[in-house]
Design an enzyme around this catalytic site. Structure first.
Site, short mmCIF file in Angstrom:
data_model
loop_
_atom_site.label_atom_id
_atom_site.label_comp_id
_atom_site.label_asym_id
_atom_site.label_seq_id
_atom_site.Cartn_x
_atom_site.Cartn_y
_atom_site.Cartn_z
N GLY A 144 0.07 -2.56 11.91
CA GLY A 144 -0.30 -3.80 12.07
C GLY A 144 -1.88 -3.77 11.53
N GLU A 188 -1.98 -7.44 7.35
CA GLU A 188 -0.90 -7.06 7.82
C GLU A 188 -0.53 -8.07 9.08
OE1 GLU A 188 2.36 -6.78 8.00
OE2 GLU A 188 2.62 -4.87 7.27
N HIS A 228 0.84 -1.19 -0.13
CA HIS A 228 -0.11 0.03 0.08
C HIS A 228 0.95 1.17 0.07
CE1 HIS A 228 0.97 0.90 4.33
NE2 HIS A 228 0.82 -0.42 4.51
N GLY A 229 0.11 2.38 -0.22
CA GLY A 229 0.83 3.78 -0.23
C GLY A 229 1.22 4.15 1.18
N GLU A 230 1.74 5.45 1.33
CA GLU A 230 2.38 5.84 2.53
C GLU A 230 0.94 6.47 3.32
OE1 GLU A 230 6.00 8.80 3.50
OE2 GLU A 230 4.11 9.88 2.94
#
Length: 203
Positions: free
Chosen positions: A21, A74, A8-10
């Site tokens: 998490g 995650e 994923h992006g920031e």
């Protein structure tokens, strides 16, 4: 079959160095603005249920149907979520986890082994179902941990978990076929990928 395995992006947590998490943290405005569309156009993309992965998939594959896959989430970081390494520098449980090469069970969360089995099991199922349908392309948007666990187990030549760390909006293009996969020889790494525009925040 070609496999796009992407992170994923920031998020703001990424920027602050906080453990995310399973916390459902969205992309930061800067992280979203930095993402650019991928060069492939799948009909479907498999995503973690967490918002940051689903948002990223919309930028990278805007025409694709998103199929949520729970196992791609995650690692459950339990009591460490929302905190930085600096904030936990004197936390005995955190120090023990780090000193154990992050392998032990996190208080309130998963161990590395539990997480890797869960994430890799989900990934393997997606690969095998794609082969069964005769598909030539599989696109997945998930998380840094998910990516590292999968790469450590299946990428060839083999490398340890943390060496597969990819930046936000990045990942790997992989290639395999049914014979290679079924023989346990995993996947060839074709190249590293990045879908972050140069010159924008988050690059």
């Amino acid at each position: 079959m070609e496999i796009y395995l992407l992170r994923h992006g920031e998020t703001q947590y990424n920027r602050e160095g906080r453990y995310q998490g399973l916390r459902d943290i969205p992309l930061s405005p800067e992280g979203a603005a930095a993402l650019c569309q991928a060069e492939v156009f799948p009909k479907t993309v498999y995503v973690s249920p967490l918002t940051r992965a689903r948002q990223t998939a919309r930028y990278l594959f805007p025409e694709a149907e998103q199929l949520v896959w729970e196992g791609l989430q995650e690692m459950d970081l339990g009591d460490f979520e929302g905190r930085t390494a600096q904030e936990m520098a004197q936390d005995a449980a955190y120090r023990a986890w780090v000193d154990g090469n992050c392998q032990g069970k996190i208080p309130g969360g998963e161990s590395m082994g539990e997480f890797a089995d869960r994430a890799c099991g989900a990934f393997a199922t997606l690969v095998e179902e794609a082969f069964a349908r005769g598909e030539a392309l599989l696109c997945i948007v998930a998380h840094g941990g998910t990516q590292m666990a999968v790469m450590e187990r299946y990428a060839r030549p083999h490398r340890p978990y943390f060496t597969w760390y990819a930046p936000n909006g990045g990942g790997y293009l992989l290639r395999t076929d049914q014979v290679r996969w079924n023989s346990g020889n995993g996947m060839e790494v074709v190249r590293e990928l990045s879908y972050v525009s140069r010159g924008k925040d988050g690059a």
